[in-house]
Motif scaffolding. Structure first.
Motif, PDB file in Angstrom:
ATOM      1  N   UNK A 123      46.075  78.389  23.642  1.00  0.00           N
ATOM      2  CA  UNK A 123      45.669  79.267  24.129  1.00  0.00           C
ATOM      3  C   UNK A 123      45.830  80.561  23.657  1.00  0.00           C
ATOM      4  N   UNK A 124      47.057  80.635  23.145  1.00  0.00           N
ATOM      5  CA  UNK A 124      47.816  81.802  22.786  1.00  0.00           C
ATOM      6  C   UNK A 124      47.663  81.948  20.978  1.00  0.00           C
ATOM      7  N   UNK A 125      47.510  80.702  20.366  1.00  0.00           N
ATOM      8  CA  UNK A 125      47.757  81.005  18.882  1.00  0.00           C
ATOM      9  C   UNK A 125      46.463  80.308  18.202  1.00  0.00           C
ATOM     10  N   UNK A 126      45.437  80.061  18.984  1.00  0.00           N
ATOM     11  CA  UNK A 126      44.165  79.426  18.197  1.00  0.00           C
ATOM     12  C   UNK A 126      43.428  80.583  17.539  1.00  0.00           C
ATOM     13  N   UNK A 127      43.555  81.816  18.100  1.00  0.00           N
ATOM     14  CA  UNK A 127      42.840  82.960  17.212  1.00  0.00           C
ATOM     15  C   UNK A 127      43.356  83.039  15.850  1.00  0.00           C
ATOM     16  N   UNK A 128      44.786  82.658  15.711  1.00  0.00           N
ATOM     17  CA  UNK A 128      45.132  82.959  14.561  1.00  0.00           C
ATOM     18  C   UNK A 128      45.129  81.456  13.612  1.00  0.00           C
ATOM     19  N   UNK A 129      44.199  80.596  14.055  1.00  0.00           N
ATOM     20  CA  UNK A 129      43.912  79.479  13.362  1.00  0.00           C
ATOM     21  C   UNK A 129      45.123  78.454  13.419  1.00  0.00           C
ATOM     22  N   UNK A 130      45.789  78.427  14.445  1.00  0.00           N
ATOM     23  CA  UNK A 130      47.071  77.681  14.610  1.00  0.00           C
ATOM     24  C   UNK A 130      46.747  76.817  15.861  1.00  0.00           C
ATOM     25  N   UNK A 131      47.617  75.510  16.052  1.00  0.00           N
ATOM     26  CA  UNK A 131      47.302  74.836  17.341  1.00  0.00           C
ATOM     27  C   UNK A 131      47.956  73.526  17.194  1.00  0.00           C
ATOM     28  N   UNK A 132      48.151  72.625  18.380  1.00  0.00           N
ATOM     29  CA  UNK A 132      48.264  71.411  17.971  1.00  0.00           C
ATOM     30  C   UNK A 132      47.153  70.640  18.649  1.00  0.00           C
ATOM     31  N   UNK A 133      46.510  69.791  18.087  1.00  0.00           N
ATOM     32  CA  UNK A 133      45.243  69.145  18.468  1.00  0.00           C
ATOM     33  C   UNK A 133      45.545  67.488  18.388  1.00  0.00           C
ATOM     34  N   UNK A 134      44.410  67.081  19.476  1.00  0.00           N
ATOM     35  CA  UNK A 134      44.206  65.608  19.382  1.00  0.00           C
ATOM     36  C   UNK A 134      42.461  65.542  18.942  1.00  0.00           C
TER      37      UNK A 134
END
Length: 128
Positions: A53-64
């Motif tokens: 929720x905090x890093x998605x806007x920067x194109x980052x994240x951990x996903x399934x």
């Protein structure tokens, strides 16, 4: 340049603005003779952590992720079934994860039986 042996890419890919139509994601699946565009294929993304929720806007994240085709979603991960890590779920309802979005990957001309056979094939027997 024509694809070898009538093989075609299931989903058109683009690299650096150029079409990569000669790339075949599943080279042993022959699609010659079937009409493309039978079913849409989607990549469904899920958040693995609230940090997204905090890093998605920067194109980052951990996903399934899971692949949705013909109203069934195929995902990979730990589960209680005695089979491989591939399992089926209701689209956009992967248990334990928060759905984020779907990304269209194009169309497939494989029918439902061919998709199921591909997903159930032991990975060691697939010829890439």
């Amino acid at each position: 340049m024509q694809p070898k042996h009538g093989w075609h890419s299931i989903a058109p890919l683009h690299f650096r603005g150029n079409s990569a139509t000669r790339f075949c994601m599943f080279p042993k699946v022959k699609s010659a003779g079937c009409s493309p565009g039978n079913a849409s294929v989607y990549l469904n993304m899920y958040d693995l952590t609230n940090v997204n929720s905090y890093v998605y806007w920067a194109g980052l994240g951990i996903f399934q992720t899971g692949v949705e085709v013909y109203g069934v979603e195929y995902a990979f991960g730990a589960h209680d079934c005695p089979t491989s890590g591939v399992f089926e779920v209701e689209p956009r309802q992967c248990p334990g994860f928060k759905f984020r979005k779907s990304i269209s990957m194009g169309m497939t001309c494989l029918d439902t039986v061919q998709v199921k056979e591909f997903m159930e094939a032991p990975i060691c027997k697939l010829q890439w």
